[in-house]
Design a protein around this motif. Structure first.
Motif, PDB file in Angstrom:
ATOM      1  N   UNK A  89     -21.309  15.002   1.329  1.00  0.00           N
ATOM      2  CA  UNK A  89     -19.945  15.416   1.728  1.00  0.00           C
ATOM      3  C   UNK A  89     -18.999  14.737   1.144  1.00  0.00           C
ATOM      4  N   UNK A  90     -19.263  13.847   0.162  1.00  0.00           N
ATOM      5  CA  UNK A  90     -18.107  13.046  -0.467  1.00  0.00           C
ATOM      6  C   UNK A  90     -17.496  13.836  -1.542  1.00  0.00           C
ATOM      7  N   UNK A  91     -16.158  14.145  -1.228  1.00  0.00           N
ATOM      8  CA  UNK A  91     -15.752  15.079  -2.173  1.00  0.00           C
ATOM      9  C   UNK A  91     -15.363  14.636  -3.540  1.00  0.00           C
ATOM     10  N   UNK A 145     -23.518  11.474   0.627  1.00  0.00           N
ATOM     11  CA  UNK A 145     -22.811  10.593   1.428  1.00  0.00           C
ATOM     12  C   UNK A 145     -23.322   9.156   1.119  1.00  0.00           C
ATOM     13  N   UNK A 161     -15.641   9.657   5.637  1.00  0.00           N
ATOM     14  CA  UNK A 161     -15.758   9.464   4.389  1.00  0.00           C
ATOM     15  C   UNK A 161     -16.147  10.875   3.739  1.00  0.00           C
ATOM     16  N   UNK A 162     -15.713  11.909   4.180  1.00  0.00           N
ATOM     17  CA  UNK A 162     -16.147  13.339   3.792  1.00  0.00           C
ATOM     18  C   UNK A 162     -14.939  14.182   3.381  1.00  0.00           C
ATOM     19  N   UNK A 180     -11.290   5.323  -0.323  1.00  0.00           N
ATOM     20  CA  UNK A 180     -10.962   5.920   1.104  1.00  0.00           C
ATOM     21  C   UNK A 180     -11.012   4.847   2.249  1.00  0.00           C
TER      22      UNK A 180
END
Ligand SMILES: Cc1cc2nc3c(=O)[nH]c(=O)nc-3n(C[C@H](O)[C@H](O)[C@H](O)COP(=O)(O)OP(=O)(O)OC[C@H]3O[C@@H](n4cnc5c(N)ncnc54)[C@H](O)[C@@H]3O)c2cc1C
Ligand SMILES: Cc1cc2nc3c(=O)[nH]c(=O)nc-3n(C[C@H](O)[C@H](O)[C@H](O)COP(=O)(O)OP(=O)(O)OC[C@H]3O[C@@H](n4cnc5c(N)ncnc54)[C@H](O)[C@@H]3O)c2cc1C
Ligand code: SF4
Ligand code: SF4
Ligand code: FES
Lengths: 450, 282
Positions: A225-227, A382, B217-218, B232
């Motif tokens: 999910x880490x953009x 993630x 964190x997404x 972040x």
């Protein structure tokens, strides 16, 4: 299968088509020649018994079709809609070699959408083993592993950091491709197997690593999910989003209903999306539904677009303008976006993936007048939990390294889905969840109580 | 669903809520925050964990927009849809050092838990709390109890010393050797106050409050620039080295939704309480 007209569907978030009618499903199913060695099944990562369920549809035994699918796949209404069938089951279908492959996805969706959970009786649960297993992350990998482990008689706690389970299925993929009600129904089926769900719980913070490792086994499916951001000047400008943020605001938080729903989103009138995968298509089509004119800027050629074929077609029909062989180099505007400067790309020698690698054409820069930019250029695993797991083997892209059965380098810790592979697909994540569950079950049966 | 066990107004537009959330309380530490969503259509908003007692967590907030006004309407016995946390990294805790904890406005909410944690690690703790005026001063008693020494200021001189927390901090570091400083308050206050410790090179932390969505964190909504790099705040922070933070960028990004926030507040007042004036109610 009737698709709604593009002009109608960009006005709302309802599904593009309503799926097969019983008559359409039956007649499509009848085309299947019931291969003795069905190529289609080997193309499905969870091994759905395709000829058997297709035959059941052809013979109008719809309930049986559904329970046949459920034996191998607990999220069939999801998969029927979002699997990249053209490269999986349908891509392998023998009929596709000369003519038209069986539309397996639509048949799966048809069978799965019918009925209201009465098929649960067919899912056998083994007697309780007394083992406790923690599953971290409730995307397709975690849901599948949790369900399989519960079926094997283990007691399973499924941890999710967001307020709703489903992972990308609820925060990423939009309603018009995958209605939330469909996802919810499938998740309820998983929970009905006795899986205990704990939302709002970020493992690594709400649950410490020591607490986590106190379980008999742990399956980590925290996703990718880490953009990523492009790293070009102007990215901190107001109006620049990651696709994850843009999609989450709408899909998970209902920003399209703002202010009735509390979460706002910029209703840009001129939106640039960068990228060419499913995520980019989804972001572009959401922006379109919020009323914007949308450009999709992609580095390579049209033929190279990695998104599902149908999504590219739908995006085009809905008036998304494709700017291919181009790449943004600078975002203009202060404090808010006023334009995106791009350059043309020239396609050169093949790269390691066998595609022509793009190179900037000198002096080719041009400006797109825009007020919103959405970057959909990829995500990576993630990092939060990975960093906290001391001594675990981590791959080059920050992924958890596993063997083919889902074992990490730490004892009793398993992983699967995007956290192990990097961003991939729903069905690959499910396949990994299923394999790891089988490994965990076997390992626990061999091991003395922890 | 999580139950509110206490709801009180502490000062002008400043409210306190105590919520039963064992999964948050169990491992919560100083410097961390939680995310609440009041009802099924609610926004997720981050609030600092201001105190932990058994299964209960306390948050203190100022009413500024639709969600905080909605939160301020809750009373004991009401339910909150979601409480997620603890989120973010805990404060770094030195030992046997001299520390100053500086709170400005509603930022004072975060101070007692940090001061107490520092005290427990054998540090000498000096507290400095500042508010615009006497009606906005909160948690003075808790701070007095947690700190070895406490200074109180108001911008208008209506209570305590007349002036800014930054002025007091300047005097304190002139008088004794301070090793670590925490500054928590509105972005502009943190920016100005942390200049005081830059030249003497005192290690200084600020707790950043960019707009967040998931807090895990997404999404990247909370990205801030620290030492020239994108970080972040929800997972890398919220506390960062004050002298490396790009405060101007933070303040710019906090204003992304100004127009929408005004619309949401108007919607809230029209639909929930019927007072369309936009004035606060308490
Ligand atoms: C916009 C978009 C569109 C896509 N479209 C398609 C498509 O059409 N077809 C397709 O096959 N694939 C598609 N994909 C890819 C597919 O969704 C993913 O490959 C798949 O969801 C991966 O599943 P997963 O279970 O590994 O992780 P995820 O679905 O990412 O789920 C991970 C979950 O773990 C939670 N989590 C993370 N860290 C923690 C923690 N520490 N504690 C507790 N919980 C945690 C997260 O909140 C999340 O819910 C798409 C992806 C996106 C983003
Ligand atoms: C880690 C962290 C801890 C915080 N702790 C506290 C606290 O203890 N007490 C307190 O009063 N406030 C705290 N805040 C700020 C608080 O989250 C915002 O005041 C709140 O979100 C405003 O919501 P609203 O709907 O009432 O107002 P809105 O109308 O949405 O916003 C008004 C202003 O608040 C800011 N804001 C809006 N949405 C958010 C968001 N999702 N996250 C952060 N800021 C936002 C913006 O600058 C905006 O202009 C914290 C923020 C962060 C990031
Ligand atoms: S699960 Fe996906 S790949 Fe497998 S048969 Fe169904 S649509 Fe095809
Ligand atoms: S390969 Fe095609 S035709 Fe053969 S069984 Fe599978 S779906 Fe039917
Ligand atoms: S709030 Fe989404 S990444 Fe920090």
């Amino acid at each position: 299968m009737a698709e709604r007209s593009p002009g109608e569907r960009i006005l709302d978030f309802s599904e593009v088509d309503s799926g097969f009618t019983a008559e359409e499903a039956r007649s499509e199913a009848e085309r299947c020649i019931q291969c003795k060695k069905p190529a289609c099944v080997s193309g499905c990562p969870v091994g759905v018994d395709i000829p058997r369920f297709v035959l059941a549809i052809a013979e109008e035994r719809f309930d049986e079709a559904r329970s046949t699918i459920l034996e191998a796949n607990l999220l069939p209404s999801v998969c029927g809609r979002v699997c990249p069938q053209e490269t999986q089951c349908e891509g392998a279908c023998i009929l596709g070699k000369k003519g038209r492959a069986i539309n397996i996805g639509a048949l799966e969706r048809f069978a799965a959408d019918r009925g209201e959970g009465e098929e649960l009786g067919t899912l056998v649960r083994a007697p309780p083993t007394g083992r406790r297993i923690a599953v971290v992350g409730s995307g397709p990998a975690g849901l599948t592993a949790a369900a399989e482990l519960a079926r094997s008689g283990h007691s399973v706690v499924l941890f999710e950091s967001l307020h709703e389970p489903g992972g990308v299925l609820v925060y990423g993929i939009p309603e018009f491709r995958l209605p939330k009600s469909v996802v919810r129904r499938e998740i309820e089926r998983v929970l009905a197997l006795g899986v205990e769900l704990q939302t709002n719980t970020l493992v690594g913070r709400s649950i410490t690593i020591e607490e986590l490792l106190a379980y008999d086994a742990v399956f980590i499916s925290t996703g990718a999910g880490l953009p990523s951001f492009m790293g070009i000047p102007g990215e901190e400008t107001n109006g620049v989003y990651s696709a994850n943020e843009y999609l989450t605001r709408v899909n998970l938080m209902g920003a399209e209903r703002f202010p009735a729903a509390g979460t706002p989103i910029r209703r840009g009138s001129r939106v640039v999306v960068t990228g060419g995968g499913n995520v980019a298509m989804d972001a572009a089509r959401v922006a379109r539904r919020l009323g914007a004119k949308v450009w999709l800027v992609y580095r390579r050629r049209e033929d190279d677009l990695p998104a599902r074929r149908d999504e590219v077609r739908h995006a085009r029909e809905e008036g998304i303008e494709f700017v291919t062989c181009a790449s943004p180099v600078r975002i203009h505007g202060e404090p808010a976006v006023t334009g995106v400067e791009c350059v043309r790309m020239e396609m050169c020698d093949l790269d390691e993936s066998g595609r022509p690698s793009p190179r900037v054409l000198d002096g080719s820069s041009f400006l797109i007048d825009a007020d919103t930019v959405i970057q959909a250029i990829g995500t990576s695993p993630n990092p939060l939990l990975v960093r906290l797991l001391e001594g675990v083997q981590v791959g080059r892209r920050g992924n958890l390294v596993t063997d083919e059965n889902g074992r990490t380098s730490l004892p009793r810790v398993y992983a699967g889905g995007d956290i192990a592979t990097g961003a991939a697909t729903v069905i690959l994540a499910m396949g990994a969840g299923k394999r790891a569950a089988a490994t965990i079950d076997a390992d626990l049966r061999d091991a003395p109580a922890h | 669903m999580y139950s509110v066990v206490k709801a009180e107004q502490l000062a002008d537009r400043v409210h306190e809520l105590v919520v039963k959330a064992p999964h948050v309380a169990r491992n919560a530490r100083a410097g961390q925050f939680l995310i609440v969503r009041v009802d099924p259509d609610g926004e997720r908003i981050p609030l600092t964990i201001s105190r932990v007692d058994g299964d209960f967590v306390r948050v203190i907030f100022m009413t500024i927009g639709a969600t905080t006004y909605r939160l301020a309407e809750l009373t004991a016995g009401d339910m909150i849809q979601d409480v997620a946390g603890p989120l973010g990294r805990p404060s770094e805790v030195p030992r046997n050092a001299t520390c100053a904890v500086v709170g400005g406005g509603v930022g004072i909410a975060s101070c007692p838990i940090i001061a107490k944690t520092l005290k427990a690690a054998a540090n000498r703790v000096i507290g400095i709390i500042g508010a615009r005026n006497v009606d906005l001063m909160i948690l003075e008693d808790e701070m007095r109890e947690a700190c070895d020494e406490l200074f109180v200021t108001t911008d208008d001189g209506s209570y305590g010393r007349h002036g800014y927390a930054a002025d007091v901090l300047k005097e304190v570091i002139a008088e004794e050797k301070v090793d670590y400083v925490w500054i928590i308050g509105p972005a502009i206050m943190m920016k100005v106050t942390s200049e005081v410790t830059r030249a003497p090179g005192i290690r200084t932390f600020v707790s950043l409050n960019p707009i967040m969505v998931d807090g895990t964190g997404m999404c990247g909504s909370c990205r801030v620039i620290v030492n020239g790099e994108t970080r972040f705040a929800c997972v890398d922070g919220p506390e960062f080295d004050a002298h490396q933070v790009d405060f101007d960028r933070l303040m710019q990004r906090q204003r992304i939704y100004l127009e929408e926030e005004r619309e949401a507040l108007k919607h809230h007042h029209e639909h929930r309480c019927g007072c369309s004036t936009g004035a606060h109610h308490g």
